[in-house]
Design a protein around this motif. Structure first.
Motif, PDB file in Angstrom:
ATOM      1  N   PRO A 113     -17.360  96.369  59.924  1.00 34.01           N
ATOM      2  CA  PRO A 113     -17.095  97.772  59.672  1.00 34.01           C
ATOM      3  C   PRO A 113     -15.758  98.391  60.298  1.00 34.01           C
ATOM      4  O   PRO A 113     -15.138  99.195  59.646  1.00 34.01           O
ATOM      5  CB  PRO A 113     -18.301  98.413  60.392  1.00 34.01           C
ATOM      6  CG  PRO A 113     -19.244  97.278  60.294  1.00 34.01           C
ATOM      7  CD  PRO A 113     -18.817  96.058  60.062  1.00 34.01           C
ATOM      8  N   THR A 141     -15.044  96.835  67.699  1.00 36.06           N
ATOM      9  CA  THR A 141     -16.656  97.476  67.785  1.00 36.06           C
ATOM     10  C   THR A 141     -17.294  96.052  68.468  1.00 36.06           C
ATOM     11  O   THR A 141     -16.999  94.962  67.942  1.00 36.06           O
ATOM     12  CB  THR A 141     -17.197  97.579  66.473  1.00 36.06           C
ATOM     13  OG1 THR A 141     -16.682  96.628  65.505  1.00 36.06           O
ATOM     14  CG2 THR A 141     -16.340  99.024  65.956  1.00 36.06           C
ATOM     15  N   PRO A 142     -18.576  96.341  69.125  1.00 39.71           N
ATOM     16  CA  PRO A 142     -19.138  95.221  69.818  1.00 39.71           C
ATOM     17  C   PRO A 142     -19.730  94.126  68.949  1.00 39.71           C
ATOM     18  O   PRO A 142     -19.395  93.118  69.062  1.00 39.71           O
ATOM     19  CB  PRO A 142     -20.256  95.972  70.507  1.00 39.71           C
ATOM     20  CG  PRO A 142     -20.466  97.278  69.888  1.00 39.71           C
ATOM     21  CD  PRO A 142     -18.942  97.629  69.327  1.00 39.71           C
ATOM     22  N   VAL A 143     -20.600  94.564  67.810  1.00 37.50           N
ATOM     23  CA  VAL A 143     -20.985  93.568  66.966  1.00 37.50           C
ATOM     24  C   VAL A 143     -19.894  92.662  66.338  1.00 37.50           C
ATOM     25  O   VAL A 143     -20.298  91.511  66.067  1.00 37.50           O
ATOM     26  CB  VAL A 143     -22.054  94.230  65.877  1.00 37.50           C
ATOM     27  CG1 VAL A 143     -22.698  93.150  65.124  1.00 37.50           C
ATOM     28  CG2 VAL A 143     -23.249  95.022  66.713  1.00 37.50           C
ATOM     29  N   CYS A 144     -19.107  93.327  65.702  1.00 41.65           N
ATOM     30  CA  CYS A 144     -17.725  92.589  65.091  1.00 41.65           C
ATOM     31  C   CYS A 144     -17.309  91.874  65.915  1.00 41.65           C
ATOM     32  O   CYS A 144     -16.961  90.590  65.429  1.00 41.65           O
ATOM     33  CB  CYS A 144     -16.878  93.630  64.626  1.00 41.65           C
ATOM     34  SG  CYS A 144     -17.479  94.909  63.099  1.00 41.65           S
ATOM     35  N   ARG A 154     -21.610  95.356  56.253  1.00 40.25           N
ATOM     36  CA  ARG A 154     -21.469  93.834  56.332  1.00 40.25           C
ATOM     37  C   ARG A 154     -21.699  93.085  55.299  1.00 40.25           C
ATOM     38  O   ARG A 154     -22.797  92.666  54.996  1.00 40.25           O
ATOM     39  CB  ARG A 154     -22.167  93.384  57.700  1.00 40.25           C
ATOM     40  CG  ARG A 154     -21.913  93.885  58.895  1.00 40.25           C
ATOM     41  CD  ARG A 154     -22.682  93.362  60.166  1.00 40.25           C
ATOM     42  NE  ARG A 154     -22.571  94.234  61.369  1.00 40.25           N
ATOM     43  CZ  ARG A 154     -21.379  94.155  62.251  1.00 40.25           C
ATOM     44  NH1 ARG A 154     -20.178  93.581  61.914  1.00 40.25           N
ATOM     45  NH2 ARG A 154     -21.481  95.117  63.100  1.00 40.25           N
ATOM     46  N   ALA A 203     -24.308  97.824  59.347  1.00 40.09           N
ATOM     47  CA  ALA A 203     -23.588  97.789  60.425  1.00 40.09           C
ATOM     48  C   ALA A 203     -24.122  97.315  62.068  1.00 40.09           C
ATOM     49  O   ALA A 203     -23.386  96.633  62.840  1.00 40.09           O
ATOM     50  CB  ALA A 203     -22.558  98.952  60.883  1.00 40.09           C
TER      51      ALA A 203
HETATM   52  C1  BEZ Z   1     -20.281  97.199  65.828  1.00 42.13           C
HETATM   53  O1  BEZ Z   1     -19.688  96.201  65.123  1.00 42.13           O
HETATM   54  O2  BEZ Z   1     -20.710  96.834  66.791  1.00 42.13           O
HETATM   55  C2  BEZ Z   1     -20.639  98.345  64.903  1.00 42.13           C
HETATM   56  C3  BEZ Z   1     -19.828  98.813  63.952  1.00 42.13           C
HETATM   57  C4  BEZ Z   1     -20.090  99.990  63.383  1.00 42.13           C
HETATM   58  C5  BEZ Z   1     -21.312 100.714  63.667  1.00 42.13           C
HETATM   59  C6  BEZ Z   1     -22.280  99.894  64.854  1.00 42.13           C
HETATM   60  C7  BEZ Z   1     -21.672  98.841  65.210  1.00 42.13           C
END
Ligand code: BEZ
Length: 212
Positions: A39, A43-46, A123, A142
Motif C-alpha cells: 500500500p 508503513t509497518p506491515v509492508c 496487497r 492492507a
Molecule cells: C501497513 O503496511 O502497515 C499498512 C498500510 C496501509 C494501511 C494499513 C497498514
C-alpha cells in the motif's frame, strides 16, 4: 484498466525500480515471477513483509522465481525506506521495488480497489509462469501481512502440476501425497505413477509426489 484473470498474459511494462529501470519480460527471462504490491512506504506491515520477502529470496531463487515488489510512492522515498527496512528487519532488500507514483503498473494490474482505498494499492500477488501467463492471483487487505510460506507452497504446487498430471490436496506440502488429475483413468494412472496409486473412489486417487 485491465481485469486480469488466471491464464491471461501478464501485461508487460517498463518501470523505475530501486534496482534501475526494468522491463518485466526482460527481468523475468525464462523464469517464473512473483509481483506483489504494498500500500505505501514507511508503513509497518509492508516493512515486515519486505524484510521477510528478502529473507526468503534464496527459496524463491531455488524455484527459479524472480521477485518484484511495488509501492505507489516515488523512488527517493523507496530509497529512504530501504534504510529503515535494513535497520529494523536486519536484512537488505535484494530484489527490485517498483516506484509507481504515476500508478502505471498498479492500474495495469488493477491493484487499486477504490472501495478499500482510493489511492493506495491493496496487497496483490501475481504469480507468472515462464510462458508469461498468470498462474495465481491473491488479494489481501492492507491490514493483513502475507504468509510467505504459503506463497512458496503454492509455487511448489504450481510447478509440480505444470509438469505432472496431478493436483495437490488441502494443506499439501512438498513431498506429501498428491491426487491424480481427474481426467486420468486409474489404469492409466497406474501406468504413469506405478502400483502405489490408491483408489479411494474412482474420482479420488492418491499417489506419492512424483518428484519426491
Ligand atoms: C501497513 O503496511 O502497515 C499498512 C498500510 C496501509 C494501511 C494499513 C497498514
Amino acid at each position: 484498466m485491465a481485469h486480469l484473470r488466471l491464464g491471461d498474459t501478464a501485461p508487460n511494462f517498463t518501470a523505475a525500480t530501486t534496482q534501475g529501470t526494468l522491463t518485466l519480460y526482460d527481468y523475468l527471462g525464462d523464469h517464473w515471477g512473483i509481483l506483489f504490491s504494498h500500500p505505501a512506504d514507511f508503513t509497518p506491515v509492508c516493512t515486515t513483509e519486505l524484510g521477510t520477502a528478502a529473507k526468503f529470496k534464496q527459496e524463491f531463487d531455488r524455484r527459479k522465481v524472480r521477485m518484484i515488489a511495488l509501492s505507489v510512492d516515488p523512488l527517493d522515498s523507496h530509497q529512504e525506506w530501504l534504510k529503515d527496512i535494513a535497520d529494523t528487519q536486519k536484512v537488505e532488500v535484494n530484489f527490485p521495488i517498483i516506484a509507481d507514483a504515476d500508478r502505471q503498473v498498479s492500474d495495469l494490474y488493477d491493484m487499486i480497489h477504490p472501495n478499500a482505498n482510493d489511492t493506495l494499492t491493496v496487497r496483490s500477488v501475481f504469480i507468472i509462469g515462464p510462458d508469461r501467463k498468470i498462474k495465481l492471483i491473491l488479494t489481501y487487505p492492507a491490514s493483513t501481512g502475507r504468509n510467505f510460506y504459503e506463497l512458496l507452497r503454492v509455487i511448489d504446487s504450481l510447478q509440480l502440476t505444470a509438469y505432472h498430471k496431478v493436483a495437490t490436496p488441502a494443506n499439501w506440502e512438498q513431498g506429501q501425497k498428491v491426487v491424480v488429475s481427474p481426467s486420468i483413468p486409474t489404469p492409466e494412472a497406474r501406468t504413469l505413477f506405478g502400483d502405489q496409486v490408491e483408489e479411494l473412489r474412482p474420482y479420488l486417487r492418491l499417489t506419492p509426489d512424483p518428484t519426491a
